[in-house]
Motif scaffolding. Structure first.
Motif, short mmCIF file in Angstrom:
data_model
loop_
_atom_site.label_atom_id
_atom_site.label_comp_id
_atom_site.label_asym_id
_atom_site.label_seq_id
_atom_site.Cartn_x
_atom_site.Cartn_y
_atom_site.Cartn_z
N ALA A 1 17.88 51.09 41.14
CA ALA A 1 19.36 51.65 40.98
C ALA A 1 19.63 51.88 42.43
N PRO A 2 21.01 51.99 42.97
CA PRO A 2 21.29 52.43 44.03
C PRO A 2 21.41 54.36 44.12
N GLN A 3 21.76 54.78 44.98
CA GLN A 3 21.63 56.39 45.02
C GLN A 3 23.02 56.47 44.33
N PRO A 4 23.07 57.54 43.70
CA PRO A 4 24.50 58.09 43.20
C PRO A 4 25.36 58.67 44.08
N GLY A 5 26.83 58.88 43.88
CA GLY A 5 27.57 59.55 44.69
C GLY A 5 28.17 58.82 45.72
N GLN A 6 27.99 57.61 45.82
CA GLN A 6 28.41 56.76 47.18
C GLN A 6 29.92 56.20 46.95
N THR A 7 30.75 56.55 47.69
CA THR A 7 32.29 55.94 47.77
C THR A 7 32.29 54.72 48.23
N PRO A 8 32.94 53.79 47.28
CA PRO A 8 33.22 52.30 47.92
C PRO A 8 34.12 52.29 48.82
N ARG A 9 34.11 51.55 49.94
CA ARG A 9 35.13 51.24 51.13
C ARG A 9 36.09 50.51 50.33
N ASN A 10 37.33 50.70 51.13
CA ASN A 10 38.55 50.00 50.62
C ASN A 10 38.60 48.76 51.31
N PRO A 11 38.57 47.68 50.36
CA PRO A 11 38.45 46.33 50.98
C PRO A 11 39.61 45.90 51.81
N PHE B 1 17.79 45.69 67.57
CA PHE B 1 16.71 46.13 67.14
C PHE B 1 17.12 47.51 66.92
N HIS B 2 17.31 48.47 65.81
CA HIS B 2 17.55 49.94 65.86
C HIS B 2 16.12 50.24 65.59
N ASN B 3 15.24 50.08 65.10
CA ASN B 3 13.72 50.69 64.81
C ASN B 3 14.11 51.85 64.23
N GLY B 4 14.68 51.89 63.09
CA GLY B 4 14.89 52.96 62.10
C GLY B 4 16.30 53.67 62.23
N VAL B 5 16.90 53.88 61.33
CA VAL B 5 18.19 54.51 60.97
C VAL B 5 18.18 55.71 59.90
N THR B 6 18.90 56.71 60.24
CA THR B 6 18.87 57.60 58.87
C THR B 6 19.69 57.16 57.72
N ASP B 7 19.78 57.78 56.83
CA ASP B 7 20.29 57.31 55.42
C ASP B 7 21.89 57.49 55.72
N ALA B 8 22.38 58.40 56.50
CA ALA B 8 23.85 58.43 56.78
C ALA B 8 24.21 57.52 57.79
N GLU B 9 23.45 57.04 58.80
CA GLU B 9 23.69 56.00 59.67
C GLU B 9 23.79 54.63 58.85
N TYR B 10 22.73 54.58 58.04
CA TYR B 10 22.81 53.38 57.17
C TYR B 10 24.22 53.06 56.56
N GLU B 11 24.55 54.14 55.82
CA GLU B 11 25.78 54.10 55.12
C GLU B 11 26.82 54.08 55.85
N GLU B 12 27.03 54.53 57.03
CA GLU B 12 28.11 54.19 58.01
C GLU B 12 28.03 52.88 58.35
N LEU B 13 26.96 52.37 58.67
CA LEU B 13 26.95 50.85 59.11
C LEU B 13 27.52 49.95 58.11
N LEU B 14 26.85 50.11 56.66
CA LEU B 14 27.15 49.13 55.80
C LEU B 14 28.75 49.47 55.33
N ALA B 15 29.52 50.44 55.72
CA ALA B 15 30.62 50.75 55.27
C ALA B 15 31.60 49.86 56.27
N ARG B 16 31.16 49.32 57.43
CA ARG B 16 31.83 48.52 58.37
C ARG B 16 31.63 47.04 58.42
N ALA B 17 30.26 46.90 58.03
CA ALA B 17 29.81 45.42 57.84
C ALA B 17 30.46 44.47 57.29
N THR B 18 30.53 43.11 57.69
CA THR B 18 30.95 42.11 56.98
C THR B 18 30.20 41.71 55.96
#
Length: 358
Positions: A169-179, A240-257
């Protein structure tokens, strides 16, 4: 019921798939039962929930053959291991062993972080199915994370023991982006760079996507990076990011296509669900496990076709379709949660106790 969960596969600096699965399962199960963890390095505690623990040997140590001698005194009704390799000699407790997937029978290259002797054993182990049967049949119940793997266990007759689903399962407590906020023209990949992950196809597919940038987020060896950089088409943008933190990952996901995964094989595909939980559409290879996880929320493509990948990205350039996929992704991801996984684990543990009383 007292449950001991083997947390020795937890990493010490960042989670991989097995590490996150075990940690999340411990956190959810500890809300419902008396849980103690097994660890072999106190640095693992940084990535684990605040649950009682006991130090034992590394699962890669020769002492693993005799680990039951250290576990028996804990008085567990059931011991749960998120892998299938836990030593069992002389055990006096119920046991659930986990098989996540059968990837390495078809793609036998072992993970690079394993010691050289273990990598050699890994290759030998995956040349036939009988060693897997020996391991799994030591359990009272075998757990797996998907119906796809459950069907493969049955197909290859890997165990005589009951097989039960304890889902990922995904991690709990994540707030979905506004489409309606739209998306940057960025594409993300989160995962290893082993050959079966098929990162090459998405890199080649960038030849026709000059308006987009591809972000490869995971840690990568210099040698592998050099190999992949040589494939980047002229005019394409690949980071090539060579690793990101969980916070950075979530921030990138919240903007990506979209998040991309063109693997030829997977045990589950956790990055897909993590992305969908945030409302980020997914483009994935058309393989059974991704169909099971993504249902109708995902764009499926031929993993060997860079053109099919590029076409799927172009389709998501339509704002209406992108918003529809974003909304459906959140709905689908909500069907997977760790509380349900914990209930599945407790049901399996209760079944083990009942079996051992017969």
């Amino acid at each position: 019921m007292k449950i001991v969960i083997d947390a020795r596969f937890t990493r010490t600096d960042h989670h991989d798939g097995i590490s996150r699965y075990g940690s999340s399962l411990i956190a959810a199960t500890s809300k419902l039962a008396d849980v103690t963890m097994l660890i072999n390095d106190k640095r693992q505690l940084a990535l684990l929930p605040d649950v009682p623990y006991v130090m034992v040997n590394s699962p890669l140590s020769p002492l693993e053959l005799f680990v039951a001698r250290k576990v028996n005194p804990l008085g567990a009704d059931v011991v749960v291991c998120p892998m299938q390799t836990m030593g069992t000699l002389g055990r006096r407790y119920g046991l659930v062993l986990t098989l996540h997937d059968l990837i390495y029978y078809e793609h036998p290259t072992p993970p690079g972080f394993l010691p050289a002797p273990v990598r050699l054993l890994w290759r030998l182990y995956h040349k036939a199915y009988w060693p897997q049967r020996l391991l799994l049949n030591r359990a009272d119940i075998v757990a797996t994370i998907s119906r796809t793997t459950e069907s493969l266990i049955a197909k290859y007759k890997l165990t005589k023991k009951p097989v039960r689903i304890v889902g990922n399962a995904p991690q709990p407590g994540q707030t979905p982006r506004n489409p309606t906020d739209g998306a940057d023209k960025t594409l993300l990949y989160m995962g290893s760079f082993m050959p079966y992950k098929n990162v090459e196809t998405m890199i080649r597919g960038m030849a026709g996507l000059h308006d987009y940038s591809l972000h490869l987020l995971s840690r990568i060896t210099p040698q592998r990076r050099t190999e992949l950089e040589a494939l980047v088409p002229a005019g394409a943008t690949v980071h090539f990011h060579n690793g990101v933190t969980d916070a950075e990952y979530e921030e990138l996901l919240a903007r990506a296509t979209a998040l991309i995964s063109l693997s030829r094989a997977e045990g589950y595909g956790l990055p897909l669900v993590e992305a969908m939980a945030l409302g980020t559409p997914v483009i994935a290879s058309d393989i059974p496990i991704f169909r099971e996880v993504g249902a109708d929320a995902v764009s499926y493509v031929d993993p060997e076709s860079p053109a099919a990948f590029a076409s799927a990205v172009a389709e998501l350039g339509d704002d209406t379709l992108w918003q529809q996929r974003s909304h459906r992704s959140v709905e689908r991801a909500a069907e997977f949660n760790w509380d349900e996984s914990a209930r599945q684990l407790l049901a399996a543990a209760e079944e083990v106790v009942a079996l051992r009383k017969r």
